[in-house]
Design an enzyme around this catalytic site. Structure first.
Site, PDB file in Angstrom:
ATOM      1  N   MET A   1     -23.419  39.467  34.938  1.00 38.52           N
ATOM      2  CA  MET A   1     -24.002  40.109  36.126  1.00 38.52           C
ATOM      3  C   MET A   1     -25.527  39.986  36.059  1.00 38.52           C
ATOM      4  SD  MET A   1     -21.514  43.192  37.188  1.00 38.52           S
ATOM      5  CE  MET A   1     -22.129  44.416  36.070  1.00 38.52           C
TER       6      MET A   1
ATOM      7  N   GLY B   1     -27.561  39.403  23.928  1.00 41.75           N
ATOM      8  CA  GLY B   1     -26.096  39.376  23.868  1.00 41.75           C
ATOM      9  C   GLY B   1     -25.561  38.246  24.742  1.00 41.75           C
ATOM     10  N   HIS B   2     -26.075  38.183  25.994  1.00 41.54           N
ATOM     11  CA  HIS B   2     -25.655  37.084  26.881  1.00 41.54           C
ATOM     12  C   HIS B   2     -26.081  35.738  26.284  1.00 41.54           C
ATOM     13  CE1 HIS B   2     -26.249  40.412  29.946  1.00 41.54           C
ATOM     14  NE2 HIS B   2     -24.998  40.058  30.161  1.00 41.54           N
TER      15      HIS B   2
ATOM     16  N   GLN C   1     -17.431  41.001  22.895  1.00 40.13           N
ATOM     17  CA  GLN C   1     -16.501  41.999  22.345  1.00 40.13           C
ATOM     18  C   GLN C   1     -16.862  43.417  22.796  1.00 40.13           C
ATOM     19  OE1 GLN C   1     -16.157  42.308  17.918  1.00 40.13           O
ATOM     20  NE2 GLN C   1     -16.015  44.482  18.454  1.00 40.13           N
ATOM     21  N   LYS C   2     -18.112  43.602  23.230  1.00 37.31           N
ATOM     22  CA  LYS C   2     -18.520  44.950  23.640  1.00 37.31           C
ATOM     23  C   LYS C   2     -17.613  45.484  24.749  1.00 37.31           C
ATOM     24  CE  LYS C   2     -22.554  46.293  25.644  1.00 37.31           C
ATOM     25  NZ  LYS C   2     -22.163  47.324  26.631  1.00 37.31           N
TER      26      LYS C   2
ATOM     27  N   GLN D   1     -12.101  45.116  28.923  1.00 37.75           N
ATOM     28  CA  GLN D   1     -12.222  44.045  29.926  1.00 37.75           C
ATOM     29  C   GLN D   1     -11.605  42.755  29.394  1.00 37.75           C
ATOM     30  OE1 GLN D   1     -15.820  43.199  32.425  1.00 37.75           O
ATOM     31  NE2 GLN D   1     -16.288  41.716  30.848  1.00 37.75           N
TER      32      GLN D   1
HETATM   33  O1  PAF Z   1     -18.943  41.892  31.886  1.00 40.39           O
HETATM   34  C1  PAF Z   1     -19.530  41.657  32.961  1.00 40.39           C
HETATM   35  O2  PAF Z   1     -20.745  41.436  32.997  1.00 40.39           O
HETATM   36  C2  PAF Z   1     -18.738  41.659  34.262  1.00 40.39           C
HETATM   37  O3  PAF Z   1     -17.743  42.619  34.246  1.00 40.39           O
HETATM   38  C3  PAF Z   1     -18.172  40.269  34.606  1.00 40.39           C
HETATM   39  C4  PAF Z   1     -17.163  39.808  33.578  1.00 40.39           C
HETATM   40  C5  PAF Z   1     -19.293  39.273  34.723  1.00 40.39           C
HETATM   41  C6  PAF Z   1     -17.451  40.339  35.965  1.00 40.39           C
HETATM   42  O4  PAF Z   1     -18.308  40.724  36.984  1.00 40.39           O
END
Ligand code: PAF
Length: 285
Positions: A32, A38-39, A156-157, A161
């Site tokens: 997002m 982390g990303h 993993q955080k 999800q």
């Molecule tokens: O983890 C996230 O940032 C969001 O839930 C994702 C997987 C990008 C879906 O919008």
């Protein structure tokens, strides 16, 4: 080749078609935005494993509840572009809500939703975030259909999800391999999150109790205590004066079932509010 930044599904599809013709493997990192280390670790992993890397940046309106932070969620596309460029991603797909959902009302009166199994949704974060995981599963399936990745990378955080996405992939026969990447933390232990930018100095100090509680639970577990009630109490003691606790849960990391006796592969997950900011974190014992 310079990075492609596009908000167009059609442009992504055209590039993907060329990648497929070239027999390149494709990695997708769904985000997002407001990218942090982390990303970056997910994008790096994707770079290691795949020939072409697509990063999606989309603050997905249908995964936010009416009283959540959709409007104020940080949007930092220029910085995000730099992060992706530095690591060597190939495409940033940053669509508008209209590009993703058209002009329809964003509800299941008018658009198709993916409904993950109730057992995985009606617990942990899903208890307080009604509809959240339907929104996540829906957007992730759309991203999979647009990008057609061989591999998709998740942190993993967001353990719940990840379980839900793995289940969706299995149930709906999506041809993608889900890769889980470890949590990245600040030097003092705070798990990185785009929402950390909301924390005041005091909230941040209090938020540290979350990783401290997980450490305390792990320490006791390593000393031989496996009763999750005792482990819960030990975590709660660390948290109680600092944050508003939503849950401490002990789940089997293989099948996501609740466990009474902690063992190898038990996921310990915490959600709590520091001030007004809701944070999540976890460890695997
Ligand atoms: O983890 C996230 O940032 C969001 O839930 C994702 C997987 C990008 C879906 O919008």
């Amino acid at each position: 080749m310079s990075i492609i930044l596009t908000n167009s599904i059609e442009e992504v599809r055209q590039n993907i078609k060329a990648y497929k013709e070239g027999k390149y493997t494709i990695g997708l990192v769904p985000t997002m935005g407001a990218l942090h280390a982390g990303h970056a670790s997910l994008i790096k992993k994707a770079k290691e494993m795949c020939d072409k890397v697509v990063v999606s940046v989309f603050v997905n309106p249908i995964q936010f509840g009416p009283n959540e932070d959709y409007e104020k969620y940080p949007r930092t596309i220029d910085r995000d572009k730099k992060v992706c460029e530095e690591i060597g991603a190939d495409i940033i797909f940053a669509p508008t809500p209209k590009e993703m959902y058209g002009d329809k009302k964003l509800s299941n009166d008018e658009i198709t939703y993916v409904c993950p199994p109730y057992n995985l949704v009606d617990c942990l974060c899903g208890k307080s975030r009604i509809g959240h995981f339907d929104g996540v599963a829906t957007v992730v399936l759309k991203l999979f259909n647009i990008v057609q990745p061989d591999f998709a990378f998740f942190g993993q955080k967001d353990a719940q999800q990840q379980f839900i996405i793995r289940q969706m992939v299995k149930d709906l026969n999506v041809n993608v391999e889900i890769v889980s990447c470890p949590i990245v933390r600040e030097s003092d232990g705070l798990a990185l999150s785009s929402r950390n930018s909301y924390l005041s100095k005091e909230d941040r100090e209090n938020a540290l109790s979350i990783s401290k509680a997980l450490n305390q639970i792990e320490k006791l577990y390593k000393s031989g205590i496996t009763d999750t009630e005792i482990l819960f109490d030990a975590g709660f003691d660390v948290l109680k004066d600092n944050v508003y606790l939503e849950y401490i849960e002990f789940r089997d990391y293989e099948n996501f079932e609740k466990v009474k006796t902690a063992g190898k592969n038990t996921l310990v997950a915490i959600a709590a509010k520091a001030g007004k900011t809701r944070l999540i974190d976890n460890i695997i014992l």
